[in-house]
Design an enzyme around this catalytic site. Sequence first.
Site, PDB file in Angstrom:
ATOM      1  N   ARG A 106       5.148  93.780 -57.382  1.00 17.26           N
ATOM      2  CA  ARG A 106       4.717  92.764 -58.335  1.00 17.26           C
ATOM      3  C   ARG A 106       3.697  93.325 -59.301  1.00 17.26           C
ATOM      4  O   ARG A 106       3.285  92.629 -60.227  1.00 17.26           O
ATOM      5  CB  ARG A 106       4.097  91.603 -57.581  1.00 17.26           C
ATOM      6  CG  ARG A 106       5.036  90.429 -57.347  1.00 17.26           C
ATOM      7  CD  ARG A 106       4.254  89.346 -56.635  1.00 17.26           C
ATOM      8  NE  ARG A 106       4.809  88.047 -56.801  1.00 17.26           N
ATOM      9  CZ  ARG A 106       5.483  87.383 -55.862  1.00 17.26           C
ATOM     10  NH1 ARG A 106       5.746  87.946 -54.709  1.00 17.26           N
ATOM     11  NH2 ARG A 106       5.882  86.160 -56.093  1.00 17.26           N
ATOM     12  N   LYS A 109      15.368  84.006 -56.594  1.00 18.99           N
ATOM     13  CA  LYS A 109      15.575  85.229 -55.789  1.00 18.99           C
ATOM     14  C   LYS A 109      15.943  84.886 -54.341  1.00 18.99           C
ATOM     15  O   LYS A 109      16.911  85.413 -53.803  1.00 18.99           O
ATOM     16  CB  LYS A 109      14.302  86.109 -55.824  1.00 18.99           C
ATOM     17  CG  LYS A 109      13.873  86.479 -57.247  1.00 18.99           C
ATOM     18  CD  LYS A 109      12.629  87.343 -57.255  1.00 18.99           C
ATOM     19  CE  LYS A 109      11.393  86.689 -56.677  1.00 18.99           C
ATOM     20  NZ  LYS A 109      10.902  85.503 -57.431  1.00 18.99           N
ATOM     21  N   ARG A 135       0.070  80.838 -60.266  1.00 18.14           N
ATOM     22  CA  ARG A 135       1.069  81.857 -59.911  1.00 18.14           C
ATOM     23  C   ARG A 135       1.807  82.370 -61.141  1.00 18.14           C
ATOM     24  O   ARG A 135       2.061  83.560 -61.261  1.00 18.14           O
ATOM     25  CB  ARG A 135       2.072  81.282 -58.910  1.00 18.14           C
ATOM     26  CG  ARG A 135       1.478  81.215 -57.522  1.00 18.14           C
ATOM     27  CD  ARG A 135       2.243  80.254 -56.679  1.00 18.14           C
ATOM     28  NE  ARG A 135       3.535  80.746 -56.319  1.00 18.14           N
ATOM     29  CZ  ARG A 135       4.584  79.971 -56.097  1.00 18.14           C
ATOM     30  NH1 ARG A 135       4.492  78.673 -56.246  1.00 18.14           N
ATOM     31  NH2 ARG A 135       5.725  80.497 -55.744  1.00 18.14           N
TER      32      ARG A 135
HETATM   33  P1  ADP Z   1      12.248  82.414 -55.859  1.00 14.53           P
HETATM   34  O1  ADP Z   1      12.638  82.953 -54.490  1.00 14.53           O
HETATM   35  O2  ADP Z   1      12.627  83.333 -56.972  1.00 14.53           O
HETATM   36  O3  ADP Z   1      10.813  81.986 -55.929  1.00 14.53           O
HETATM   37  P2  ADP Z   1      14.005  80.185 -55.120  1.00 14.53           P
HETATM   38  O4  ADP Z   1      15.255  80.880 -54.729  1.00 14.53           O
HETATM   39  O5  ADP Z   1      13.168  79.606 -54.022  1.00 14.53           O
HETATM   40  O6  ADP Z   1      13.100  81.105 -56.103  1.00 14.53           O
HETATM   41  O7  ADP Z   1      14.410  79.017 -56.171  1.00 14.53           O
HETATM   42  C1  ADP Z   1      13.416  78.171 -56.735  1.00 14.53           C
HETATM   43  C2  ADP Z   1      13.967  76.758 -56.843  1.00 14.53           C
HETATM   44  O8  ADP Z   1      14.998  76.708 -57.825  1.00 14.53           O
HETATM   45  C3  ADP Z   1      14.581  76.200 -55.565  1.00 14.53           C
HETATM   46  O9  ADP Z   1      14.267  74.834 -55.507  1.00 14.53           O
HETATM   47  C4  ADP Z   1      16.094  76.447 -55.749  1.00 14.53           C
HETATM   48  O10 ADP Z   1      16.866  75.496 -55.045  1.00 14.53           O
HETATM   49  C5  ADP Z   1      16.234  76.260 -57.264  1.00 14.53           C
HETATM   50  N1  ADP Z   1      17.267  77.139 -57.866  1.00 14.53           N
HETATM   51  C6  ADP Z   1      17.537  78.422 -57.555  1.00 14.53           C
HETATM   52  N2  ADP Z   1      18.513  78.921 -58.354  1.00 14.53           N
HETATM   53  C7  ADP Z   1      18.837  77.911 -59.203  1.00 14.53           C
HETATM   54  C8  ADP Z   1      19.791  77.780 -60.277  1.00 14.53           C
HETATM   55  N3  ADP Z   1      20.580  78.822 -60.652  1.00 14.53           N
HETATM   56  N4  ADP Z   1      19.840  76.602 -60.932  1.00 14.53           N
HETATM   57  C9  ADP Z   1      19.046  75.559 -60.568  1.00 14.53           C
HETATM   58  N5  ADP Z   1      18.150  75.610 -59.573  1.00 14.53           N
HETATM   59  C10 ADP Z   1      18.048  76.776 -58.884  1.00 14.53           C
HETATM   60  P1  AMP Z   2       6.672  84.367 -53.007  1.00 16.58           P
HETATM   61  O1  AMP Z   2       7.202  83.804 -51.727  1.00 16.58           O
HETATM   62  O2  AMP Z   2       7.373  85.615 -53.436  1.00 16.58           O
HETATM   63  O3  AMP Z   2       6.599  83.316 -54.098  1.00 16.58           O
HETATM   64  O4  AMP Z   2       5.160  84.825 -52.705  1.00 16.58           O
HETATM   65  C1  AMP Z   2       4.214  83.885 -52.253  1.00 16.58           C
HETATM   66  C2  AMP Z   2       2.820  84.479 -52.320  1.00 16.58           C
HETATM   67  O5  AMP Z   2       2.698  85.639 -51.486  1.00 16.58           O
HETATM   68  C3  AMP Z   2       2.355  84.959 -53.706  1.00 16.58           C
HETATM   69  O6  AMP Z   2       1.872  83.905 -54.528  1.00 16.58           O
HETATM   70  C4  AMP Z   2       1.254  85.945 -53.309  1.00 16.58           C
HETATM   71  O7  AMP Z   2       0.067  85.260 -52.892  1.00 16.58           O
HETATM   72  C5  AMP Z   2       1.844  86.609 -52.065  1.00 16.58           C
HETATM   73  N1  AMP Z   2       2.663  87.799 -52.405  1.00 16.58           N
HETATM   74  C6  AMP Z   2       4.000  87.942 -52.197  1.00 16.58           C
HETATM   75  N2  AMP Z   2       4.413  89.149 -52.611  1.00 16.58           N
HETATM   76  C7  AMP Z   2       3.323  89.785 -53.103  1.00 16.58           C
HETATM   77  C8  AMP Z   2       3.098  91.056 -53.705  1.00 16.58           C
HETATM   78  N3  AMP Z   2       4.103  91.950 -53.873  1.00 16.58           N
HETATM   79  N4  AMP Z   2       1.843  91.375 -54.108  1.00 16.58           N
HETATM   80  C9  AMP Z   2       0.826  90.511 -53.938  1.00 16.58           C
HETATM   81  N5  AMP Z   2       0.962  89.286 -53.397  1.00 16.58           N
HETATM   82  C10 AMP Z   2       2.197  88.919 -52.975  1.00 16.58           C
END
Ligand code: ADP
Ligand code: AMP
Length: 217
Positions: A88, A13, A171
């Site tokens: 969430r 995302k 998580r």
């Molecule tokens: P989220 O915001 O959903 O938690 P991230 O955007 O931080 O996820 O992505 C999680 C990890 O996966 C990062 O290390 C990112 O570089 C990698 N990543 C994101 N999209 C892809 C993809 N399409 N293919 C491979 N790796 C990806």
């Molecule tokens: P993220 O960066 O989206 O992976 O979120 C990191 C952490 O923030 C999560 O593991 C939760 O502890 C908290 N968090 C983020 N969004 C929410 C949400 N909508 N509801 C509850 N906790 C959240």
Amino acid sequence: MQVVFLGLPGAGKGTQAANITEDFGIPHIATGDMFRSAIAAETALGKEVRGYLDAGLLVPDELTIRVVSDRLQASDAKQGFLLDGFPRTQPQAVALDRILADLERPLTHVLYLEVAEEELLRRLTGRRVCKQCGASYHSKFNPPHVDNVCDRCGGELSTRPDDEPQAVAVRLRENMQRTEELVSFYTARGLLAKIDGEQPIGHVYDEIRWILRGERV
Ligand code: ADP
Ligand code: AMP
């Protein structure tokens, strides 16, 4: 355009959000980023949420809903927004409906990035984020041009504490069933667009762009 970005932790995302905000001119509102900024700034909110983030647990609904509700009143959100990491839970989704009804800006799209658990584990354990701007990289799948340096702002990269294996497991457990419930909730309203999040980053973005431009439903 009022967009919700659904997907388990590691689905991609944040990676996709950077392009969306640039192309569509809407702010990226990520609850995780807001909480991490509050923790870094040692505000009252940061002190309240730190324990949850470190452990990989969800922050309580009431607090999270208050934070998002305040953020959505800001002037930049009047042109639309991309909500990442919220809702969430079902109570958060219901609260979001209420907030948006008051603002007379209903949701226009819910994008769901679908990625299998084994791939999420690979992504989260290799994720590196910029300490300065939050940009997301991966040591193998999406490395920066210069080791440990953010392409976008030159900041230093680090590993998120909640990407350590123990917190990752918590998580995923915290979010899996709830995400499925939200997928059903938004499918029933005809808002959900499912995207195969295991494609290369550029292909995922092509699909997102088509959906937001109304060229793919
Ligand atoms: P989220 O915001 O959903 O938690 P991230 O955007 O931080 O996820 O992505 C999680 C990890 O996966 C990062 O290390 C990112 O570089 C990698 N990543 C994101 N999209 C892809 C993809 N399409 N293919 C491979 N790796 C990806
Ligand atoms: P993220 O960066 O989206 O992976 O979120 C990191 C952490 O923030 C999560 O593991 C939760 O502890 C908290 N968090 C983020 N969004 C929410 C949400 N909508 N509801 C509850 N906790 C959240």
